[in-house]
Motif scaffolding. Structure first.
Motif, short mmCIF file in Angstrom:
data_model
loop_
_atom_site.label_atom_id
_atom_site.label_comp_id
_atom_site.label_asym_id
_atom_site.label_seq_id
_atom_site.Cartn_x
_atom_site.Cartn_y
_atom_site.Cartn_z
N ALA A 15 0.84 -1.21 0.00
CA ALA A 15 0.00 0.00 0.00
C ALA A 15 0.87 1.26 0.00
O ALA A 15 0.56 2.24 -0.69
CB ALA A 15 -0.93 -0.01 1.21
N LEU A 16 1.97 1.23 0.76
CA LEU A 16 2.88 2.38 0.79
C LEU A 16 3.62 2.53 -0.53
O LEU A 16 3.89 3.64 -0.98
CB LEU A 16 3.86 2.24 1.95
N VAL A 19 1.46 4.54 -2.74
CA VAL A 19 1.54 5.96 -2.42
C VAL A 19 2.80 6.56 -3.03
O VAL A 19 2.78 7.63 -3.64
CB VAL A 19 1.53 6.18 -0.89
N LEU A 20 3.91 5.86 -2.87
CA LEU A 20 5.19 6.34 -3.38
C LEU A 20 5.14 6.52 -4.90
O LEU A 20 5.57 7.55 -5.43
CB LEU A 20 6.29 5.34 -2.98
N ALA A 22 2.50 7.03 -6.72
CA ALA A 22 1.58 8.11 -7.07
C ALA A 22 2.26 9.47 -7.01
O ALA A 22 1.92 10.38 -7.77
CB ALA A 22 0.37 8.09 -6.13
N LEU A 23 3.24 9.61 -6.12
CA LEU A 23 3.90 10.90 -5.96
C LEU A 23 4.73 11.29 -7.17
O LEU A 23 5.03 12.47 -7.37
CB LEU A 23 4.79 10.88 -4.71
N THR A 32 -5.99 13.12 -7.88
CA THR A 32 -5.64 11.86 -7.23
C THR A 32 -4.21 11.87 -6.69
O THR A 32 -3.81 10.96 -5.99
CB THR A 32 -5.76 10.68 -8.22
N VAL A 34 -1.27 12.39 -4.30
CA VAL A 34 -1.28 12.44 -2.84
C VAL A 34 -0.49 13.63 -2.34
O VAL A 34 0.73 13.65 -2.43
CB VAL A 34 -0.69 11.14 -2.26
N VAL A 45 9.20 8.07 1.36
CA VAL A 45 8.21 7.79 2.40
C VAL A 45 8.89 6.98 3.50
O VAL A 45 9.60 6.01 3.22
CB VAL A 45 7.00 7.01 1.84
#
Length: 337
Positions: A15-16, A19-20, A22-23, A32, A34, A45
């Motif tokens: 999941a992290l 996020v990474l 997406a950045l 969308t 983050v 992160v």
């Protein structure tokens, strides 16, 4: 991605990872992304829990060389610096050298005198952004320093300023329609003002007889072993090893010439993600204070009832409580944290 450590359960790490990614990904829907208005060239992160740690980076440190971004790299931390300054102010209060109820004009009569509406502001009002001061960075005035910087104006990016000069420049904006028009402590009013923390830096200097940067170093950074954290007075030395910063995607305007004096006590810090984790844990556990009651004050809401204040999202004292997390946030030309 580059990994230092990933010992969380596989599904949490995955999941992290998302996020990474997406950045640094151009999204189909910009909303969308983050925490950013557009993709970054690189991101880090770090999550530390009793169940394990996660420290990974993705992307590049420079878009020309495409050198991979190191997870342990230093970054400009911007307004996270405000928490360092607040820690020193509260320590000085514990030592009886000042009180947060003191009037700012007792220390800085000339500086606060430039803001007639804020004549009765206290140190507490500066700490909580309730003094009604203007903010040069958020100004919509095209002649102000903030808009000039974020448009990529090289002259503005490299402009060296003293705290007094920055205060005077901000005072010129106070009657603009986009600036706050309330008196200090007026119920239901709150407006973020970087200049208030530049004033707090000057107050620290008056009370301690030393540069505010030295007070932070001696009282916060050294006791916590934050060896990779520095407060930068001008343009960052290349030896610091900072990644390149950019105004925005598509990264055609770099901000490596930014003069950190524009941040000053409101945002001139450079740190690593692990040093910041050390600080935040120490600060919000009360490790930097003698009296447990000090931490209770730090955690109090700054201005209950102001627009944007929610039970799970609110400004406290030189920090935010957001969805169960405590901390601040930082933005400089080229870096967001």
């Amino acid at each position: 991605a580059r990994t230092v450590e990933a010992t969380l359960a596989a599904e949490r790490s995955a999941a992290l990872d998302a996020v990474l990614r997406a950045l640094v990904t151009i999204p189909e829907d910009p909303e969308t992304v983050v925490g950013l208005e557009g993709p970054a060239p690189g991101a880090v992160v770090f999550v530390e829990t009793p169940q394990g740690r996660y420290l990974r980076s993705i992307g590049v440190a420079d878009v020309e060389s495409c050198e991979p971004l190191d997870p342990t790299s230093p970054f400009a931390i911007g307004s996270h610096t405000k928490m360092f300054v607040a820690a020193v102010i509260y320590q000085l209060q514990e030592e009886g050298l000042l009180s947060t109820s003191d009037l700012v004009r007792d220390y800085l009569p000339d500086e606060i005198g430039l803001f007639p509406r804020s004549a009765d502001a206290t140190v507490e009002h500066l700490l909580t952004h309730t003094a009604g001061l203007a903010d040069w960075e958020a100004s919509e005035n095209p002649e102000a320093l903030g808009p000039r910087i974020y448009s990529g104006d090289p002259e503005a990016l490299g402009m060296a300023v003293t705290p007094s000069e920055l205060i005077a420049m901000t005072a010129e904006l106070q009657d603009d329609p986009d600036q706050p028009q309330f008196s200090p402590g007026e119920p239901g009013n709150w407006s973020y003002a970087n200049i208030g923390f530049n004033m707090l830096g000057l107050i620290i200097e008056q009370v301690t007889g030393q540069p505010w940067t030295e007070a932070v170093r001696e009282r916060v950074l050294e006791p916590l072993g934050m060896d990779d954290t520095v407060l930068v007075g001008g343009v960052a030395d290349p030896e610091l090893g900072l990644p390149s910063g950019y105004i925005a995607f598509p990264f055609d305007v770099d901000t490596n010439s930014w003069d950190y004096s524009q941040g000053g006590a409101a945002g001139n810090g450079v740190s690593t993600i692990e040093d910041m984790a050390t600080f935040v844990q120490a600060y919000y556990s009360g490790e930097l204070f003698y009296d447990p009651a000090t931490l209770e004050v730090v955690l109090e809401p700054a201005a209950p009832g102001y627009p944007g204040h929610l039970d799970d999202y609110r400004y406290i004292h030189a920090g935010f409580e957001k969805y169960g997390f405590l901390g601040h946030g930082g933005g400089t030309p080229g870096f967001t944290s």
